[in-house]
Design an enzyme around this catalytic site. Sequence first.
Site, PDB file in Angstrom:
ATOM      1  N   LYS A 175      -3.231  -0.589  10.861  1.00 20.84           N
ATOM      2  CA  LYS A 175      -2.022  -0.715  10.060  1.00 20.84           C
ATOM      3  C   LYS A 175      -1.294   0.614   9.983  1.00 20.84           C
ATOM      4  CE  LYS A 175      -0.875  -1.437   5.286  1.00 20.84           C
ATOM      5  NZ  LYS A 175      -1.367  -1.408   3.955  1.00 20.84           N
ATOM      6  N   LYS A 229      -6.031   2.973   8.797  1.00 21.21           N
ATOM      7  CA  LYS A 229      -4.793   2.845   8.027  1.00 21.21           C
ATOM      8  C   LYS A 229      -4.110   4.206   7.969  1.00 21.21           C
ATOM      9  CE  LYS A 229      -2.840   1.626   3.583  1.00 21.21           C
ATOM     10  NZ  LYS A 229      -3.016   0.973   2.296  1.00 21.21           N
TER      11      LYS A 229
HETATM   12  C1  PBG Z   1      -2.072  -0.601  -0.946  1.00 19.79           C
HETATM   13  C2  PBG Z   1      -1.439  -1.231   0.221  1.00 19.79           C
HETATM   14  C3  PBG Z   1      -0.272  -0.824   0.879  1.00 19.79           C
HETATM   15  C4  PBG Z   1       0.011  -1.796   1.820  1.00 19.79           C
HETATM   16  C5  PBG Z   1      -1.002  -2.755   1.762  1.00 19.79           C
HETATM   17  N1  PBG Z   1      -1.903  -2.371   0.771  1.00 19.79           N
HETATM   18  C6  PBG Z   1       0.638   0.311   0.619  1.00 19.79           C
HETATM   19  C7  PBG Z   1       0.162   1.678   0.638  1.00 19.79           C
HETATM   20  O1  PBG Z   1      -0.927   1.982   1.130  1.00 19.79           O
HETATM   21  O2  PBG Z   1       0.893   2.505   0.110  1.00 19.79           O
HETATM   22  C8  PBG Z   1       1.215  -1.788   2.716  1.00 19.79           C
HETATM   23  C9  PBG Z   1       1.693  -3.103   3.164  1.00 19.79           C
HETATM   24  C10 PBG Z   1       3.090  -3.135   3.663  1.00 19.79           C
HETATM   25  O3  PBG Z   1       3.807  -2.128   3.786  1.00 19.79           O
HETATM   26  O4  PBG Z   1       3.514  -4.265   3.972  1.00 19.79           O
HETATM   27  N2  PBG Z   1      -3.147   0.197  -0.764  1.00 19.79           N
END
Ligand code: PBG
Length: 329
Positions: free
Chosen positions: A254, A199
Site C-alpha cells: 500500500k 505500507k
Molecule cells: C490508518 C490507515 C490509513 C489508510 C488505511 N488505514 C491512513 C494512514 O496510514 O494515514 C489509508 C487508506 C487510504 O488512503 O485509502 N492506519
Amino acid sequence: MLNRKFPFTRLRRLRSNSFIRDIVDENKITKDDLIQPIFVKDSDGFDEINNMPGILRYGLDVLIDEISEIYELGIKSVAIFPVIDSSKRNAEGSEAFNEDNLACSAIKLIKKNFPDLIIISDVALDPYTNHGHDGILLNNYVDNDLTVETLIKQALSLAKAGADIIAPSDMMDGRIKSLREALEVNDFKNTIILSYAAKYSSNFYGPFREAVKSSSNLGKSSKSSYQMSSANSDEALHEVAMDINEGADIVMVKPGMPYLDIIYKVKETFKIPTFAYQVSGEYSMLKHAIDNGLLDNRVMLESILCFKRAGADAILTYAAKEISKELKQ
Ligand code: PBG
C-alpha cells in the site's frame, strides 16, 4: 504466391475480436478480487466526503442497506473504517478497545445480517487519537511497544465482535507476533491476520485522512518514523518476510499503482496471498479525472487489472461496487 516479407507469427491474430481476446487473456478481474472499503460514522444518515467523489460515510441506521447492495453485487468482503466523534478521541486512543465502540457495533450489525460476508477491520489507533498518529506518543515519538499493548486489546475487541480478518495498518515492529499470540491464547484461532506489511509513508492517503477526520489532528506531523520510505524496495521484502515469520496469513502492499513493482516483488518472492490497496488518493485522482471528462471511466477497471497482473490476489478499492457492476460475471 507466398509473400516471404511477412513473418509467420502475427500476434494480432489473437487480438482480432473480443471473443478471442477474452479467451487468451492472461489475467481477469472477477468479483472475488474486489474488496470494498467503507466508512462508518457514529451519527445517523450519510454524509459526503469532499475529496472522494461518490464515497459516503454511513451511520449504523443506513449501513445495512449499503452492505446489502454490496452483497447483492457479489462482493465477498468489506473493510470497515470508523469515523468517531472528536469527543471520543484522546492521546492514548483508548476508545479503540472499547468493546462497544463504533467499529465493533458495525461489525456485529453486519455479521447479524450477512454472516458470510468477510469483514476486515483495521488495527491502528489513528481514528481514536487526538493527535492523528497510529500509535501512542512518548516524548513526541510514537512508542512501539506501548502501542502494541493497545493494539492487542483493540484486535481482541474486533475479533470478539466478529471480524473475520484483522488488518494491522500501524507498522509497529513485532505487532504481528504479539497479535497472533493474543488471538491464539484467547481462542480466536481462525481469525485471519492481513498485515499491511509494506505500507509506505505516502501523500496518497490525504483524502482518507479527511474522510476519517484525522488530518487536522495530524497537522504537519508525518508518519515517516513508522511507515516506510518510498525510496525503498528491499526493505519491503524484509518487512514482508518478518510478518510472515510472525504469523501473517495475508500481506498487503500500500499504496498500489505507484508501487506495482513492490506488489510484483512480494508475490514473486514469497508466493503467499498478497493484497494491494488502491488508496484514497489514487481513487480520487482517477475519479476527479473521470468526472471532469478527462478520462473514460474504464480507467478504473484498467488500473485494477494492472494490480492483478502485477501479482495482487485481491484489491481494496473504493470503486469495488462500481467495477463489479461492469463485470460480465
Ligand atoms: C490508518 C490507515 C490509513 C489508510 C488505511 N488505514 C491512513 C494512514 O496510514 O494515514 C489509508 C487508506 C487510504 O488512503 O485509502 N492506519
